[in-house]
Scaffold this motif. Structure first.
Motif, PDB file in Angstrom:
ATOM      1  N   ARG A  25       0.822  -1.213   0.000  1.00 51.14           N
ATOM      2  CA  ARG A  25       0.000   0.000   0.000  1.00 51.14           C
ATOM      3  C   ARG A  25       0.854   1.259   0.000  1.00 51.14           C
ATOM      4  NH1 ARG A  25      -2.666  -1.095   5.114  1.00 51.14           N
ATOM      5  NH2 ARG A  25      -2.452   1.151   5.349  1.00 51.14           N
ATOM      6  N   LEU A  26       1.885   1.297   0.844  1.00 49.86           N
ATOM      7  CA  LEU A  26       2.713   2.496   0.946  1.00 49.86           C
ATOM      8  C   LEU A  26       3.474   2.780  -0.342  1.00 49.86           C
ATOM      9  CD1 LEU A  26       4.123   2.147   4.574  1.00 49.86           C
ATOM     10  CD2 LEU A  26       2.271   3.635   3.776  1.00 49.86           C
ATOM     11  N   HIS A  78       3.702   5.851  -5.249  1.00 46.71           N
ATOM     12  CA  HIS A  78       3.976   5.872  -6.685  1.00 46.71           C
ATOM     13  C   HIS A  78       2.822   6.527  -7.453  1.00 46.71           C
ATOM     14  CE1 HIS A  78       5.863   4.594 -10.413  1.00 46.71           C
ATOM     15  NE2 HIS A  78       4.658   4.209 -10.822  1.00 46.71           N
ATOM     16  N   LEU A  79       1.598   6.214  -7.069  1.00 45.47           N
ATOM     17  CA  LEU A  79       0.445   6.826  -7.725  1.00 45.47           C
ATOM     18  C   LEU A  79       0.430   8.337  -7.529  1.00 45.47           C
ATOM     19  CD1 LEU A  79      -2.351   4.241  -6.865  1.00 45.47           C
ATOM     20  CD2 LEU A  79      -1.562   4.850  -9.159  1.00 45.47           C
ATOM     21  N   ILE A  80       0.611   8.774  -6.295  1.00 47.43           N
ATOM     22  CA  ILE A  80       0.567  10.215  -5.996  1.00 47.43           C
ATOM     23  C   ILE A  80       1.713  10.942  -6.692  1.00 47.43           C
ATOM     24  CG2 ILE A  80       0.802  11.920  -4.148  1.00 47.43           C
ATOM     25  CD1 ILE A  80      -0.647   9.828  -2.327  1.00 47.43           C
ATOM     26  N   LEU A 122      -5.964   6.688  -0.782  1.00 43.82           N
ATOM     27  CA  LEU A 122      -6.722   5.601  -0.174  1.00 43.82           C
ATOM     28  C   LEU A 122      -5.834   4.379   0.074  1.00 43.82           C
ATOM     29  CD1 LEU A 122     -10.061   5.810  -2.206  1.00 43.82           C
ATOM     30  CD2 LEU A 122      -9.659   6.557   0.154  1.00 43.82           C
ATOM     31  N   PHE A 123      -4.913   4.084  -0.840  1.00 38.82           N
ATOM     32  CA  PHE A 123      -3.977   2.977  -0.636  1.00 38.82           C
ATOM     33  C   PHE A 123      -3.156   3.207   0.628  1.00 38.82           C
ATOM     34  CE2 PHE A 123      -3.100   0.889  -5.044  1.00 38.82           C
ATOM     35  CZ  PHE A 123      -4.436   0.566  -5.174  1.00 38.82           C
TER      36      PHE A 123
END
Length: 148
Positions: free
Chosen positions: A22-23, A28-30, A74-75
């Motif tokens: 998750r972290l 990576h998404l952000i 959210l992740f």
């Protein structure tokens, strides 16, 4: 000798696994979309990039960028994990099919990593170290939304 014994360590600490995924995936998404959110020129470049790949609705770039940002948050928090993971599964299947087919592996790897991470989080859930688990324990989340 050891393979026949129950793995006490993984039973005790197995719920840490989703946290690490998750972290990293959330960050990576952000990190991957912040420039598009903060700088209009970067968003226009992303729209042009999508047009180059003949995507039918390049303005869906906004939807993709903001969905990735929200799902990244959210992740990290472990909140509505399976819904966020499902959205990212859809997003990265489209990314691989429309942008990365025929691309070199090094360019495709980040999308493959995000797809694999999202699939893992979809099937495993957020784990015990998450808001989802906390809300389930407090009885504030529907029992059908199984956290494990």
């Amino acid at each position: 000798m050891f393979e026949n014994r129950p793995n006490i360590f993984s039973k005790k600490y197995g719920q840490w696994g989703p946290l690490f995924i998750r972290l990293v995936a959330g960050y990576h998404l952000i990190q991957g979309v912040m420039d598009n959110i903060l700088y209009r020129l970067h968003m226009q470049e992303f729209i042009s990039f999508l047009r180059e790949h003949q995507l039918p609705y390049p303005t869906l770039a906004y939807l993709s960028v903001y969905t990735q940002f929200i799902c990244g948050c959210l992740f990290i928090a472990g909140y509505y994990q399976r819904i966020a993971a499902l959205l990212m599964i859809i997003n990265f299947i489209f990314a691989i099919l429309f942008v990365h087919i025929g691309d070199v592996y090094a360019n495709t790897f980040p999308a493959l990593f995000m797809l694999a991470s999202s699939l893992s989080l979809f099937f495993s859930g957020a784990g015990k170290l998450s808001i989802d688990y906390y809300l389930q324990r407090k009885g504030k989340r529907n029992k059908r939304y199984n956290i494990r």
